[in-house]
Design a protein around this motif. Structure first.
Motif, PDB file in Angstrom:
ATOM      1  N   GLU A 110       0.833  -1.209   0.000  1.00 42.82           N
ATOM      2  CA  GLU A 110       0.000   0.000   0.000  1.00 42.82           C
ATOM      3  C   GLU A 110       0.866   1.256   0.000  1.00 42.82           C
ATOM      4  O   GLU A 110       0.585   2.217  -0.719  1.00 42.82           O
ATOM      5  N   ASP A 114       0.798   4.170  -2.849  1.00 44.33           N
ATOM      6  CA  ASP A 114       0.486   5.553  -2.476  1.00 44.33           C
ATOM      7  C   ASP A 114       1.596   6.501  -2.910  1.00 44.33           C
ATOM      8  O   ASP A 114       1.329   7.594  -3.410  1.00 44.33           O
ATOM      9  N   LYS A 117       1.732   6.934  -6.827  1.00 47.75           N
ATOM     10  CA  LYS A 117       0.688   7.821  -7.359  1.00 47.75           C
ATOM     11  C   LYS A 117       1.043   9.298  -7.198  1.00 47.75           C
ATOM     12  O   LYS A 117       0.546  10.130  -7.944  1.00 47.75           O
ATOM     13  N   THR A 118       1.898   9.632  -6.220  1.00 43.35           N
ATOM     14  CA  THR A 118       2.196  11.036  -5.946  1.00 43.35           C
ATOM     15  C   THR A 118       3.619  11.455  -6.279  1.00 43.35           C
ATOM     16  O   THR A 118       3.874  12.633  -6.505  1.00 43.35           O
ATOM     17  N   ASP A 141      -5.064  10.998  -3.396  1.00 47.48           N
ATOM     18  CA  ASP A 141      -3.750  10.355  -3.453  1.00 47.48           C
ATOM     19  C   ASP A 141      -2.763  11.048  -2.516  1.00 47.48           C
ATOM     20  O   ASP A 141      -1.962  10.395  -1.846  1.00 47.48           O
ATOM     21  N   ALA A 144      -3.612  10.048   1.021  1.00 47.89           N
ATOM     22  CA  ALA A 144      -3.140   8.678   1.276  1.00 47.89           C
ATOM     23  C   ALA A 144      -1.637   8.658   1.541  1.00 47.89           C
ATOM     24  O   ALA A 144      -1.169   7.962   2.441  1.00 47.89           O
ATOM     25  N   LYS A 145      -0.891   9.434   0.778  1.00 45.57           N
ATOM     26  CA  LYS A 145       0.567   9.482   0.970  1.00 45.57           C
ATOM     27  C   LYS A 145       0.917  10.067   2.339  1.00 45.57           C
ATOM     28  O   LYS A 145       1.801   9.564   3.030  1.00 45.57           O
TER      29      LYS A 145
END
Length: 157
Positions: A110, A114, A117-118, A141, A144-145
């Motif tokens: 995960e 995360d 995506k960033t 995103d 989440a990061k």
């Protein structure tokens, strides 16, 4: 560790078999596969083109994988990301983490997704009935990061 940016598709079963066979101490492998959706933000998507900065992108993915290995006791990691023109239902990305126990593998998988995506330098352009459009980063995103920033202080206790 395997890091790959490629135009060709990947075989999830084959990649997992290679990972499983790499170390007899592996007790858990967790993976995520992202696909091209046929809708985004309420519009039909007929294709997605992913662009990247060669060299920089691979270094970014390597850094993400190394961060995961520093945070958790991982026995192997894998990140495959496709570029080029993809159609709905095509595989875009595969992230996998292997460890002795499932908890570390789930968290690492995960985390890598995360951060990917960033932090990874990819640009996405969708083809819709109204024409082509660049896809902006999602606030979700970034949220989440940022949860991993709080988690890192918890891990150090």
């Amino acid at each position: 560790m395997k890091i790959s940016v490629q135009t060709s598709d990947f075989d999830v079963s084959n990649e997992l078999a290679i990972m499983r066979s790499s170390n007899p101490a592996i007790g858990a492998v967790v993976n995520f596969v992202g696909l091209v959706r046929d809708r985004n933000d309420g519009q039909t998507v007929s294709a997605m083109e992913l662009e990247h900065y060669p060299g920089m992108t691979e270094k970014s993915l390597q850094a993400i994988a190394e961060q995961a290995q520093q945070r958790w006791n991982l026995l192997d990691v894998l990140i495959i990301h496709r570029v080029g023109v993809l159609q709905p239902k095509d595989q875009i990305v595969m992230v996998a983490a292997a460890s002795a126990h499932r908890g570390e593998a789930f968290a690492a998988c995960e985390f890598m997704m995360d951060y990917l995506k960033t932090e990874a330098p990819f640009w996405k352009k969708e083809t819709t009935p109204e024409g082509e459009r660049w896809v902006d980063a999602r606030e979700s995103d970034s949220v989440a990061k940022h949860k991993w920033n709080a988690s890192s202080s918890e891990l150090q206790k």
